[in-house]
Design a protein around this motif. Structure first.
Motif, PDB file in Angstrom:
ATOM      1  N   ALA A   1     -57.489  34.216 110.034  1.00 44.87           N
ATOM      2  CA  ALA A   1     -58.345  32.912 110.835  1.00 44.87           C
ATOM      3  C   ALA A   1     -57.057  32.229 110.942  1.00 44.87           C
ATOM      4  O   ALA A   1     -57.287  31.321 112.022  1.00 44.87           O
ATOM      5  CB  ALA A   1     -59.642  32.235 110.081  1.00 44.87           C
ATOM      6  N   ASP A   2     -56.049  32.244 109.671  1.00 41.19           N
ATOM      7  CA  ASP A   2     -55.469  30.902 109.839  1.00 41.19           C
ATOM      8  C   ASP A   2     -54.726  31.717 110.813  1.00 41.19           C
ATOM      9  O   ASP A   2     -54.033  30.534 112.320  1.00 41.19           O
ATOM     10  CB  ASP A   2     -53.880  30.904 108.543  1.00 41.19           C
ATOM     11  CG  ASP A   2     -53.639  32.745 108.948  1.00 41.19           C
ATOM     12  OD1 ASP A   2     -54.953  33.456 108.219  1.00 41.19           O
ATOM     13  OD2 ASP A   2     -52.388  32.768 108.035  1.00 41.19           O
ATOM     14  N   LEU A   3     -54.144  32.851 111.639  1.00 37.26           N
ATOM     15  CA  LEU A   3     -53.352  33.891 112.159  1.00 37.26           C
ATOM     16  C   LEU A   3     -54.377  33.535 113.607  1.00 37.26           C
ATOM     17  O   LEU A   3     -53.170  33.075 115.170  1.00 37.26           O
ATOM     18  CB  LEU A   3     -52.939  34.854 111.927  1.00 37.26           C
ATOM     19  CG  LEU A   3     -52.054  35.306 110.525  1.00 37.26           C
ATOM     20  CD1 LEU A   3     -52.247  37.364 110.679  1.00 37.26           C
ATOM     21  CD2 LEU A   3     -50.966  34.884 110.630  1.00 37.26           C
ATOM     22  N   VAL A   4     -55.922  33.611 113.360  1.00 38.83           N
ATOM     23  CA  VAL A   4     -55.997  33.491 114.893  1.00 38.83           C
ATOM     24  C   VAL A   4     -56.247  31.851 115.267  1.00 38.83           C
ATOM     25  O   VAL A   4     -56.051  31.923 116.577  1.00 38.83           O
ATOM     26  CB  VAL A   4     -57.503  33.749 114.276  1.00 38.83           C
ATOM     27  CG1 VAL A   4     -58.606  33.315 116.234  1.00 38.83           C
ATOM     28  CG2 VAL A   4     -57.756  34.944 114.706  1.00 38.83           C
ATOM     29  N   GLY A   5     -55.864  31.159 114.370  1.00 38.24           N
ATOM     30  CA  GLY A   5     -56.013  29.464 114.473  1.00 38.24           C
ATOM     31  C   GLY A   5     -54.385  29.040 115.579  1.00 38.24           C
ATOM     32  O   GLY A   5     -54.231  28.319 116.635  1.00 38.24           O
ATOM     33  N   LEU A   6     -53.566  30.083 114.454  1.00 42.53           N
ATOM     34  CA  LEU A   6     -51.867  29.832 114.690  1.00 42.53           C
ATOM     35  C   LEU A   6     -52.065  30.691 116.567  1.00 42.53           C
ATOM     36  O   LEU A   6     -51.122  29.453 117.256  1.00 42.53           O
ATOM     37  CB  LEU A   6     -50.343  30.983 114.212  1.00 42.53           C
ATOM     38  CG  LEU A   6     -49.555  31.024 115.088  1.00 42.53           C
ATOM     39  CD1 LEU A   6     -48.659  29.685 114.508  1.00 42.53           C
ATOM     40  CD2 LEU A   6     -49.257  31.829 113.992  1.00 42.53           C
ATOM     41  N   LEU A   7     -52.576  31.334 117.050  1.00 40.72           N
ATOM     42  CA  LEU A   7     -52.863  32.016 117.977  1.00 40.72           C
ATOM     43  C   LEU A   7     -53.006  30.836 119.324  1.00 40.72           C
ATOM     44  O   LEU A   7     -52.908  30.426 120.128  1.00 40.72           O
ATOM     45  CB  LEU A   7     -53.022  33.479 117.952  1.00 40.72           C
ATOM     46  CG  LEU A   7     -52.453  34.614 117.815  1.00 40.72           C
ATOM     47  CD1 LEU A   7     -53.602  36.068 117.897  1.00 40.72           C
ATOM     48  CD2 LEU A   7     -51.240  35.089 118.746  1.00 40.72           C
ATOM     49  N   HIS A   8     -54.342  30.239 119.084  1.00 39.04           N
ATOM     50  CA  HIS A   8     -55.590  29.453 119.812  1.00 39.04           C
ATOM     51  C   HIS A   8     -54.253  27.935 119.849  1.00 39.04           C
ATOM     52  O   HIS A   8     -53.984  27.450 120.740  1.00 39.04           O
ATOM     53  CB  HIS A   8     -56.229  28.761 119.003  1.00 39.04           C
ATOM     54  CG  HIS A   8     -57.391  29.916 119.725  1.00 39.04           C
ATOM     55  ND1 HIS A   8     -58.187  29.644 120.893  1.00 39.04           N
ATOM     56  CD2 HIS A   8     -58.235  31.224 118.922  1.00 39.04           C
ATOM     57  CE1 HIS A   8     -58.595  30.597 120.450  1.00 39.04           C
ATOM     58  NE2 HIS A   8     -59.205  31.583 119.072  1.00 39.04           N
ATOM     59  N   ARG A   9     -53.148  27.943 119.385  1.00 33.56           N
ATOM     60  CA  ARG A   9     -52.258  26.227 118.971  1.00 33.56           C
ATOM     61  C   ARG A   9     -50.995  26.900 119.708  1.00 33.56           C
ATOM     62  O   ARG A   9     -50.701  25.904 120.359  1.00 33.56           O
ATOM     63  CB  ARG A   9     -52.028  26.803 117.903  1.00 33.56           C
ATOM     64  CG  ARG A   9     -51.123  24.926 117.587  1.00 33.56           C
ATOM     65  CD  ARG A   9     -50.923  24.371 115.761  1.00 33.56           C
ATOM     66  NE  ARG A   9     -50.280  25.281 115.675  1.00 33.56           N
ATOM     67  CZ  ARG A   9     -50.489  26.089 114.411  1.00 33.56           C
ATOM     68  NH1 ARG A   9     -51.585  25.800 114.079  1.00 33.56           N
ATOM     69  NH2 ARG A   9     -49.602  26.651 113.850  1.00 33.56           N
TER      70      ARG A   9
END
Length: 429
Positions: free
Chosen positions: A387-395
Motif C-alpha cells: 500500500a506504500d507504493l500505491v500511496g506514493l503514486l497518489h501523492r
C-alpha cells in the motif's frame, strides 16, 4: 550619517524632458517620454507638461547646449514646477549643473525607477536589492545632497565609521559610510541568495518542473499567475506592481506538477545596475525549465515591449530558453486589422485574457506539451500488501484509473521520473 535622499517624494509639479540627437530617434523618443509619464505618475507626481527636444550634439555640461538648457529652465519656471524629470540618463555633474541653473530638483529616469522600486519592495530580499541599487546610484551624487559636505573635521575619536580624521571633509566621511553600507548590503544579499539556492536545490531534488512568467511591466503577469494558480498575488494596473518573486504550484492536465514563478516586469532602458541588483530575483528566469512570455496585446507598442524583454533575457543568459508567448488582454483588441497584424507578427502565440479566463486551458495544455518528456503514462500491477507504493503514486503521480484483480491493485498513472524507477518491477504490460 549617509542617507539616500527622498526628493522625488516631495515633488508635486514636474516637467518631463527627453533629449534626442538623431532625427531617426524621434518616434522612439516620443514613446519613451510617454512611458516616463506613466512612471512618474506611478510615484504620485503631477505632470504639468512634457518636452521632446532635439539637440544637434551632446554637450558635457547640460547634455544639450546652454541655449536649449535655458529654454527648458524657462518652461519649467513658467509652469511653476518644483522638479524637472529627464528621460535621459544624467551624469552626476550634469545633474548638479541642471539643479544650479534651474534652482529646483532635477532627477532622471533611473532615479524615478529606483524610487518606484523602493516604494514597492516588500520582502527582505527585494528591499536589499533596492537599497543596494539606490546607494550605488547615490554615491557619486553625494556632493549635491547637503551643504555641509566641504567642511573639514578637526579629528575624530573612538572607532566609529562616522568619526572624521584630521583634515577629513564631511563628504569623505559620508562616502566612506556609503561604501560600508553598500558592502554590508552585498553581504546580506549574498546570504539571501544562498538561502534561495538551498530552497531551489530542494525543489530540484523533487525534480518538479519550473516555469517563470516574464514580460514587460504591466503586461498582466501577476493576474495570469492568479488565474492559473488560484493565487492572490498583488495585481494592479500600474507599472512595477510586482517586485518580489512569487512561486505557486499547479497541476497540469496530464497530472504533472508545475511550479510557476511571477517575476519583476521589464522596461526599456532599464538601468544596468538594476539588472545586476535584481539578479537574485531574475535568475528564476535563467533557471526555469521554460518561460511564459506575457505580452499586452492591447498595447500599440507590443513589438517594442517584446523585443525589450528578449534583450533583458539575453543579458541574463536566458535568451535561448524554450518559451510560450501569451497575448494577454486579447479581449481588449476590438479592431480586426490590429488583431490581424498581431497574429501575423506572433503566429504561434496563445490568445488569452487573464482577467476573464479566456485561453487558460490552452496555456496549461501547451505547458504539458513542453514537459511531455518529463512524465510517462504507465500501468502497474501492485500487490495490496504494498500500500506504500500505491500511496506514493497518489501523492507524487496523477492516477488515471484504479482497478482490483485478486490481491493486486491495477493502477494506470502519469508518473514523473523521480519515482518511476522505484516502481519499475511492478510495471504491467
Amino acid at each position: 550619517m549617509f542617507e539616500v535622499r527622498e526628493k522625488p517624494q516631495m515633488v508635486e509639479r514636474a516637467l518631463l524632458v527627453r533629449l534626442y540627437f538623431d532625427p531617426r530617434e524621434a518616434d522612439e523618443s516620443e514613446a519613451l517620454l510617454e512611458e516616463l509619464e506613466e512612471l512618474v505618475r506611478t510615484l504620485g507626481i503631477g505632470v504639468v507638461d512634457k518636452l521632446l527636444a532635439k539637440s544637434r550634439s551632446m554637450h558635457k555640461k547640460f547634455l544639450c547646449g546652454t541655449g536649449k538648457a535655458a529654454e527648458i529652465v524657462e518652461l519649467a519656471r513658467a509652469h511653476e514646477c518644483d522638479c524637472i524629470v529627464f528621460d535621459n540618463q544624467l551624469a552626476p555633474s550634469q545633474q548638479r549643473e541642471w539643479e544650479r541653473a534651474a534652482d529646483m530638483c532635477v532627477i532622471d529616469r533611473e532615479e524615478v525607477i529606483l524610487d518606484i522600486f523602493a516604494q514597492r519592495a516588500k520582502t527582505r530580499e527585494a528591499r536589499l536589492q533596492v537599497d543596494l541599487a539606490r546607494m550605488q546610484y547615490a554615491l557619486p551624487r553625494l556632493a549635491r545632497m547637503w551643504g555641509h559636505l566641504d567642511r573639514e573635521g578637526g579629528g575624530g575619536s573612538g572607532g566609529s565609521a562616522a568619526a572624521r580624521g584630521m583634515g577629513e571633509k564631511q563628504i569623505e566621511v559620508d562616502r566612506r559610510m556609503a561604501r560600508v553600507r553598500i558592502d554590508r548590503a552585498k553581504r546580506e544579499l549574498e546570504d539571501v541568495r544562498k538561502q534561495r539556492a538551498t530552497q531551489r536545490h530542494a525543489r530540484e531534488k523533487l525534480e518538479t518542473p519550473h516555469a517563470a512568467i516574464v514580460g514587460y511591466t504591466n503586461a498582466g503577469k501577476s493576474t495570469l499567475l492568479n488565474r492559473l494558480a488560484g493565487a492572490d498575488v498583488l495585481s494592479k494596473d500600474m507599472l512595477f506592481a510586482t517586485l518580489d518573486t512569487t512561486t505557486r504550484s499547479i497541476e497540469l492536465p496530464d497530472g504533472q506538477p508545475l511550479l510557476l514563478t511571477d517575476t519583476v516586469g521589464f522596461v526599456r532602458n532599464l538601468p544596468h545596475r538594476l539588472v545586476e541588483a535584481f539578479k537574485a530575483t531574475l535568475e528564476e528566469a535563467v533557471l526555469a525549465d521554460f518561460l511564459i512570455h506575457v505580452l499586452d496585446a492591447s498595447s500599440p507598442e507590443i513589438e517594442r515591449f517584446h523585443d525589450t524583454t528578449l534583450e533583458v533575457l539575453e543579458e541574463l543568459g536566458a535568451g535561448e530558453k524554450k518559451s510560450l508567448v501569451v497575448l494577454n488582454k486579447i479581449d481588449l483588441v476590438t479592431d480586426p486589422e490590429q488583431l490581424e497584424l498581431i497574429q501575423r507578427r506572433f503566429p504561434d502565440a496563445l490568445h488569452a485574457s487573464a482577467l476573464t479566463g479566456l485561453g487558460m486551458e490552452r496555456i496549461l495544455s501547451e505547458c504539458s506539451h513542453l514537459l511531455a518528456d518529463r512524465v510517462s503514462r504507465i500501468r502497474y500491477r501492485i500487490p495490496q500488501s504494498r500500500a506504500d507504493l500505491v500511496g506514493l503514486l497518489h501523492r507524487d503521480a496523477k492516477i488515471l484509473s484504479t482497478d482490483y484483480e485478486g490481491n493486486d491493485v491495477l493502477v494506470h498513472a502519469v508518473v514523473p521520473p523521480a519515482i518511476a524507477g522505484r516502481l519499475e518491477e511492478f510495471v504491467s504490460q
